[in-house]
Design an enzyme around this catalytic site. Structure first.
Site, mmCIF file in Angstrom:
data_model
loop_
_atom_site.group_PDB
_atom_site.id
_atom_site.type_symbol
_atom_site.label_atom_id
_atom_site.label_comp_id
_atom_site.label_asym_id
_atom_site.label_seq_id
_atom_site.Cartn_x
_atom_site.Cartn_y
_atom_site.Cartn_z
ATOM 1 N N VAL A 61 0.865 -1.172 0.000
ATOM 2 C CA VAL A 61 0.000 0.000 0.000
ATOM 3 C C VAL A 61 0.903 1.223 0.000
ATOM 4 O O VAL A 61 1.924 1.244 0.699
ATOM 5 C CB VAL A 61 -0.936 0.023 1.225
ATOM 6 C CG1 VAL A 61 -1.783 1.296 1.233
ATOM 7 C CG2 VAL A 61 -1.823 -1.212 1.247
ATOM 8 N N CYS A 62 0.549 2.207 -0.797
ATOM 9 C CA CYS A 62 1.273 3.476 -0.826
ATOM 10 C C CYS A 62 2.755 3.234 -1.159
ATOM 11 O O CYS A 62 3.079 2.454 -2.040
ATOM 12 C CB CYS A 62 1.063 4.207 0.494
ATOM 13 S SG CYS A 62 1.447 5.971 0.486
#
Length: 223
Positions: A98-99
């Site tokens: 994520v990210c």
């Protein structure tokens, strides 16, 4: 089916608590939070986290999930953390992020030639880890699933449930957590935000982008 979330000092807590919240509600999925040790970890937003497992007693994972955060440059420079990611990633069926967590996976050698996404402000750095940039909330390329910035972790989590358990289960979890976003402002993406606002926020990220670029360059020079 065990999903392990890696945490480290300076992690963005929503990067992993968002997907953890939805994934933990799916049938047949067990979650684990893993860090170098079980000492309290301070997130980049100030929340203190205590992992379930240290690297030396972490269980085998079906899914490795690496969140992002302001601590990613230091994480990339941490030999013990990178050794764990390489080991756990090689054993896992699914590699996910994520990210800016994708840059940890990339430094470990898991993104070369594969489509991936990350937070919009860091998207242009994806070629530095051999990834093929794709602008989307969630990108799936084989067993690699990457999510965009911060809140995209919820979309990522639901996509992961769909891949592991099926769409019906993912839809049920989405309804259960009432994930029906209707933001008060239409400025959650550079594609929609006013250009002056995008410029101002981009400037705010400049130091963080440079710090990550420097860590990636150092890692490439000393693999």
């Amino acid at each position: 089916m065990r999903v392990g979330f890696l945490v480290f000092p300076g992690v963005t807590q929503l990067d992993f608590t968002g997907p953890l919240q939805v994934v933990s509600a799916a049938p047949g999925i067990e979650t684990a939070v893993i860090a170098k040790d079980r000492q309290p970890i301070r997130s980049d937003g100030g929340l203190t986290i205590v992992a379930d497992h240290a690297f030396n007693d972490a269980p085998p994972l079906d899914v490795l999930c690496v969140p992002g955060g302001l601590g990613v440059p230091d994480a990339i420079r941490d030999p013990a953390l990178m050794a764990y990611v390489k080991r756990a990633g090689a054993e896992a069926t699914w590699l996910t992020s994520v990210c800016t967590g994708v840059f940890i996976l990339g430094t470990a050698g898991f993104t070369d030639g594969r489509r991936a996404t990350t937070h919009w402000a860091f998207h242009h750095l994806l070629p530095l880890i051999g990834a093929v940039p794709e602008k989307s909330r969630v990108v799936t390329d084989g067993n690699l699933i990457s999510g965009g910035g911060v809140t995209a972790g919820i979309d990522f989590g639901l996509s992961l449930i769909g891949a592991l358990v099926g769409e019906t289960a993912a839809r049920a979890v989405q309804l259960g957590v009432e994930y029906d976003p209707a933001p008060p402002f239409n400025s959650g993406s550079p594609d929609r935000a006013p250009p002056p606002l995008t410029a101002a926020v981009t400037a705010r990220f400049q130091g963080d982008v440079q710090s990550l670029a420097d860590s990636l360059a150092a890692s490439a020079a000393h693999p």
